[in-house]
Write an enzyme that holds these catalytic residues in place. Structure first.
Site, PDB file in Angstrom:
ATOM      1  N   CYS A   6       0.466   4.594   7.018  1.00  0.00           N
ATOM      2  CA  CYS A   6      -0.203   4.450   8.324  1.00  0.00           C
ATOM      3  C   CYS A   6       0.715   3.652   9.272  1.00  0.00           C
ATOM      4  CB  CYS A   6      -1.544   3.755   8.149  1.00  0.00           C
ATOM      5  SG  CYS A   6      -2.546   4.503   6.835  1.00  0.00           S
ATOM      6  N   CYS A  53       0.847  -1.201   0.000  1.00  0.00           N
ATOM      7  CA  CYS A  53       0.000   0.000   0.000  1.00  0.00           C
ATOM      8  C   CYS A  53       0.880   1.248   0.000  1.00  0.00           C
ATOM      9  CB  CYS A  53      -0.915  -0.005   1.220  1.00  0.00           C
ATOM     10  SG  CYS A  53      -2.054   1.403   1.246  1.00  0.00           S
ATOM     11  N   ARG A  59     -18.221  -2.490  17.583  1.00  0.00           N
ATOM     12  CA  ARG A  59     -17.495  -3.728  17.270  1.00  0.00           C
ATOM     13  C   ARG A  59     -16.202  -3.802  18.046  1.00  0.00           C
ATOM     14  NH1 ARG A  59     -20.331  -5.358  12.980  1.00  0.00           N
ATOM     15  NH2 ARG A  59     -21.004  -3.616  11.721  1.00  0.00           N
TER      16      ARG A  59
HETATM   17 FE1  SF4 Z   1      -2.913   1.251   3.356  1.00  0.00          FE
HETATM   18 FE2  SF4 Z   1      -3.183   2.718   5.584  1.00  0.00          FE
HETATM   19 FE3  SF4 Z   1      -5.220   1.155   4.737  1.00  0.00          FE
HETATM   20 FE4  SF4 Z   1      -2.947   0.057   5.746  1.00  0.00          FE
HETATM   21  S1  SF4 Z   1      -4.474   1.326   6.824  1.00  0.00           S
HETATM   22  S2  SF4 Z   1      -4.039  -0.604   3.942  1.00  0.00           S
HETATM   23  S3  SF4 Z   1      -1.375   1.491   4.973  1.00  0.00           S
HETATM   24  S4  SF4 Z   1      -4.351   2.962   3.708  1.00  0.00           S
END
Ligand code: SF4
Ligand code: SAM
Ligand code: DTB
Length: 322
Positions: free
Chosen positions: A53, A49, A258
């Site tokens: 994060c 990704c 949840r």
């Molecule tokens: Fe991508 Fe952030 Fe979603 Fe993880 S939480 S899949 S790093 S957008």
């Protein structure tokens, strides 16, 4: 309900037993049964990704052991959805590690096809695909999505400490598109990322200010993942978790709460307190998206011990009493 931050603080800091007793009272008024909704997760596109994060195993910015997997086809996904239904889940939630989707993308077209097929099984269909605009949201709604998961994760103030590749406002914009398209909003957050209690309450303040309030609010405890910036984070104190769930129940009386990631680190007694204080849904099945979850038998045993039962498909018990 739109609570001020001061009201949230007052609620959260009440004497513990007063807080959970009041949360229980409100819970029973709006959710008079003993049902807990079981939801099954499936990661349909894993890892690599673009977003950073800090908690996530799937970010390409971190060095985790996760093996990226391309988008699963509809044929690959359907057996998982059927199995989830057979095992008693009433909601099937598909997650993709994307920054977001564009309406013309062929991979998005494939997800729409999958949604059309899964929705024929008669479960609630939830997807979490990252950022959306109005067009993509409308297409998902038309394909049969019940709810879109997009968490705010923490307070607006703490968010930049956790993510730099998109903003808190980006999250709110997606939620706006979801609401305008008429999908239900599933939106919550994570505890245990080094945030203060103030951030957790600010998060609840934002959630309680949504109009309409979110249909469901996942409360995750951080699963600390090796190779992420948060790998060394301290576990969440169980009484802080219970206080937060009780406070959420009081300010979001009609939302499903949840009890989400991190249950493998909670005791049975800890989970029982969460369910007492207002949680009425769990993720079910031994895997979340990429991390472990308690086994199905373990969860069914716990529900039975507590005289709770899995929510039946299309049961009125899944709808709160006003
Ligand atoms: Fe991508 Fe952030 Fe979603 Fe993880 S939480 S899949 S790093 S957008
Ligand atoms: N890419 C999409 C997005 O960002 O919304 C969907 C997938 S993302 C994995 C969905 C949610 O899972 C996150 O918003 C976060 O709340 C939760 N989550 C992800 N990793 C987690 C972890 N290690 N511990 C606890 N919760 C986590
Ligand atoms: C949510 O708030 N929690 C779920 C669901 N929404 C998509 C995901 C939890 C993921 C936990 C980490 C993992 O398994 O990768």
């Amino acid at each position: 309900m739109k609570e001020s931050y001061a009201q949230l603080e007052e609620i959260y800091h009440r004497p513990f037993f007063d807080l959970i007793a009041e949360a229980r009272r409100v819970h029973q008024r709006h959710w008079p049964g003993r049902e807990v909704q079981l939801c099954t997760l499936l990661s349909i596109k894993t890892g690599a990704c673009s977003e950073d994060c800090g908690y996530c195993s799937q970010s390409a910015h971190h060095h985790t052991d996760l093996k990226p997997q391309p988008l699963m086809t509809t044929e690959e996904i359907l057996p998982h959805a059927r199995a989830a239904k057979e095992n008693g889940s009433t909601r099937f939630c598909m997650g993709a590690a994307w920054k977001g989707v564009r309406p013309g993308d062929r991979r998005f077209a494939s997800v729409l096809e999958t949604v059309r097929e899964v929705s024929k099984l008669g479960m609630e269909v939830c997807v979490t695909l990252g950022q959306l605009g109005d067009d993509a949201a409308r297409q998902l709604k038309e394909a049969g999505v019940t709810a879109y998961n997009h968490n705010i994760d923490t307070s607006p103030e703490y968010y930049p400490e956790i993510v730099s590749t998109h903003t808190f406002q980006d999250r709110l914009n997606t939620i706006g598109s979801v609401q305008r398209a008429g999908m239900q909003v599933c939106c919550g957050g994570i505890l245990g990322m080094g945030e203060a209690v103030k951030d957790r309450l600010r998060m609840l303040e934002v959630l309680a200010g949504f109009d309409p309030p979110p249909e469901s609010v996942p409360i995750n405890c951080l699963v600390a993942i090796e190779g992420t910036p948060l790998e060394g984070a301290q576990p969440v104190d169980i009484f802080e978790l219970v206080r937060l769930i009780a406070t959420a129940r009081l300010v979001l009386p009609m939302s499903k709460i949840r009890l989400s990631a991190g249950r493998t680190s909670l005791t049975k007694e800890g989970q029982a307190l969460c369910l007492f204080a207002g949680a009425n849904s769990i993720f079910y099945g031994d895997k979340l998206l990429t991390t472990p979850n308690p086994g199905e038998n373990e969860d069914l045993d716990l529900l039975e011990t507590l005289d709770l039962s899995p929510l039946a498909p299309h049961s009125l018990a899944g709808v709160p009493v006003a």
